[in-house]
Enzyme design. Structure first.
Site, PDB file in Angstrom:
ATOM      1  N   SER A   1      -7.819  -3.788   1.154  1.00 38.79           N
ATOM      2  CA  SER A   1      -8.374  -3.980   2.505  1.00 38.79           C
ATOM      3  C   SER A   1      -9.574  -4.915   2.452  1.00 38.79           C
ATOM      4  CB  SER A   1      -8.790  -2.630   3.104  1.00 38.79           C
ATOM      5  OG  SER A   1      -9.630  -1.923   2.216  1.00 38.79           O
TER       6      SER A   1
ATOM      7  N   LYS B   1      -3.960   1.797  -7.783  1.00 34.98           N
ATOM      8  CA  LYS B   1      -3.117   2.279  -6.681  1.00 34.98           C
ATOM      9  C   LYS B   1      -2.104   1.198  -6.358  1.00 34.98           C
ATOM     10  CE  LYS B   1      -4.626   2.803  -2.230  1.00 34.98           C
ATOM     11  NZ  LYS B   1      -3.779   1.801  -1.551  1.00 34.98           N
TER      12      LYS B   1
ATOM     13  N   GLU C   1       1.561   0.407  -3.717  1.00 36.46           N
ATOM     14  CA  GLU C   1       2.276   0.842  -2.518  1.00 36.46           C
ATOM     15  C   GLU C   1       3.782   0.945  -2.774  1.00 36.46           C
ATOM     16  OE1 GLU C   1       1.251  -1.792   0.707  1.00 36.46           O
ATOM     17  OE2 GLU C   1      -0.895  -1.435   0.452  1.00 36.46           O
TER      18      GLU C   1
ATOM     19  N   GLU D   1      -0.682   7.206   4.501  1.00 35.93           N
ATOM     20  CA  GLU D   1      -1.339   6.450   5.579  1.00 35.93           C
ATOM     21  C   GLU D   1      -0.487   6.446   6.842  1.00 35.93           C
ATOM     22  OE1 GLU D   1      -2.863   2.575   4.487  1.00 35.93           O
ATOM     23  OE2 GLU D   1      -3.330   2.070   6.567  1.00 35.93           O
TER      24      GLU D   1
HETATM   25  O1  KIV Z   1      -6.785  -0.957   0.897  1.00 31.74           O
HETATM   26  C1  KIV Z   1      -7.222   0.112   1.360  1.00 31.74           C
HETATM   27  O2  KIV Z   1      -8.381   0.233   1.779  1.00 31.74           O
HETATM   28  C2  KIV Z   1      -6.323   1.252   1.390  1.00 31.74           C
HETATM   29  C3  KIV Z   1      -6.749   2.445   2.185  1.00 31.74           C
HETATM   30  C4  KIV Z   1      -6.537   2.163   3.622  1.00 31.74           C
HETATM   31  C5  KIV Z   1      -6.080   3.672   1.751  1.00 31.74           C
HETATM   32  O3  KIV Z   1      -5.278   1.207   0.835  1.00 31.74           O
END
Ligand code: KIV
Length: 280
Positions: free
Chosen positions: A45, A113, A115, A182
């Site tokens: 993000s 993390k 997706e 999410e």
């Molecule tokens: O990139 C991000 O900030 C995220 C959150 C919205 C979980 O993946």
């Protein structure tokens, strides 16, 4: 005490809620850490809230390493998770392990993390086998924004809800230590949370999740281009900042800043000799 993936697992077992926030720089990471937040996500993000892109697709591994390393230097106790950006893991298992490794070696991530569900399970398994903990991300996965046709709540139909539940089980089997959920209906998020043995971290997924995460600019009212329904504004720091900038502008222009107390001094005789030497 330093939060680890074990802390996260123990919290789930004890029924203790976990808090996470995003951060993208050293100073903010220190503030978040000082507040006792369990985990910091260096989210892709940052493409939106730091770099001003309209989506997360242009974010690079280098961007994530640059910001991740700064956050890692500021986070003493929070678990630092760094997002794997678009096409840094979807392309192959080899790319996934190589890029996750860079986020850990150069960005000092404690976990990464990524997706997706079943389709990225080979990547989750290989990264985990390399000793790098993986947080999965299901529901609205912003890297697939063009496939979704916009920012929409996911898992509303029976088929979509079934797929989300099945993906949650599969990413757990593949070795994920937690799942971000999410923009998922609260009752579905509750079902997922009760079904899997690893913690679920919700954002727009109701309060039955094992933990919550927000983008810190949303929580502080610093980023206002777009505010999703799930955001609660805990402070209006954006207004406070704008007001301070206005005051600074005013004081510079009316010459009340800098004042005497902000100045450095020089001995008069040094100045006199200097002026004398200029005149000669
Ligand atoms: O990139 C991000 O900030 C995220 C959150 C919205 C979980 O993946």
């Amino acid at each position: 005490m330093k939060n680890t993936v074990t802390t996260f697992q123990q919290a789930k077992e004890k029924g203790e809620k976990l808090s996470m926030l995003t951060a993208y720089d050293y100073s903010t990471a220190k503030l978040v850490d000082r507040a006792g937040i369990n985990g910091i996500l260096v989210g892709d993000s940052l493409g939106n809230v730091i770099l001003g892109y309209e989506d997360t697709l242009s974010v690079t591994v280098e961007d994530m390493i640059h910001h991740g390393a700064a956050v890692a230097r500021g986070a003493k106790n929070a678990l630092v998770v760094i997002d794997m950006p678009f096409l840094s893991y979807q392309t192959s298992v080899y790319d996934a392990v190589t890029n996750a490794g860079r986020l850990m070696k150069e960005g000092r991530a404690q976990a990464v993390k990524l997706e997706g569900g079943e389709e990225v399970c080979p990547q989750i398994k290989a990264i985990t086998d390399a000793g790098i903990p993986v947080m999965a991300h299901l529901g609205l996965t912003p890297q697939s924004i063009n496939a979704f046709g916009g920012f929409k709540v996911q898992g509303k139909s029976e088929q979509a809800a079934k797929k989300l539940l099945s993906d949650a089980k599969k990413v757990e089997e593949a070795g994920a230590f937690a799942i971000t959920l999410e923009c998922v209906p609260a009752k579905l998020a509750k079902l997922v949370t009760e079904t899997v043995g690893i913690p679920t971290i919700g954002i727009g997924a109701g309060n039955a999740c094992d933990g919550q995460i927000l983008v810190y600019q949303d929580l502080l009212g610093v980023f206002t281009d777009f505010t999703p329904k799930f955001v609660k504004r805990f402070a209006n720091v954006g207004e406070v900042m704008t007001e301070a900038f206005r005051q600074y502008d005013k004081e510079v222009k009316e010459q009340s800043f800098p004042a005497k107390e902000h100045e450095y001094t020089i001995a008069d005789e040094v100045l006199e000799r200097l002026c004398g030497s200029i005149i000669e």
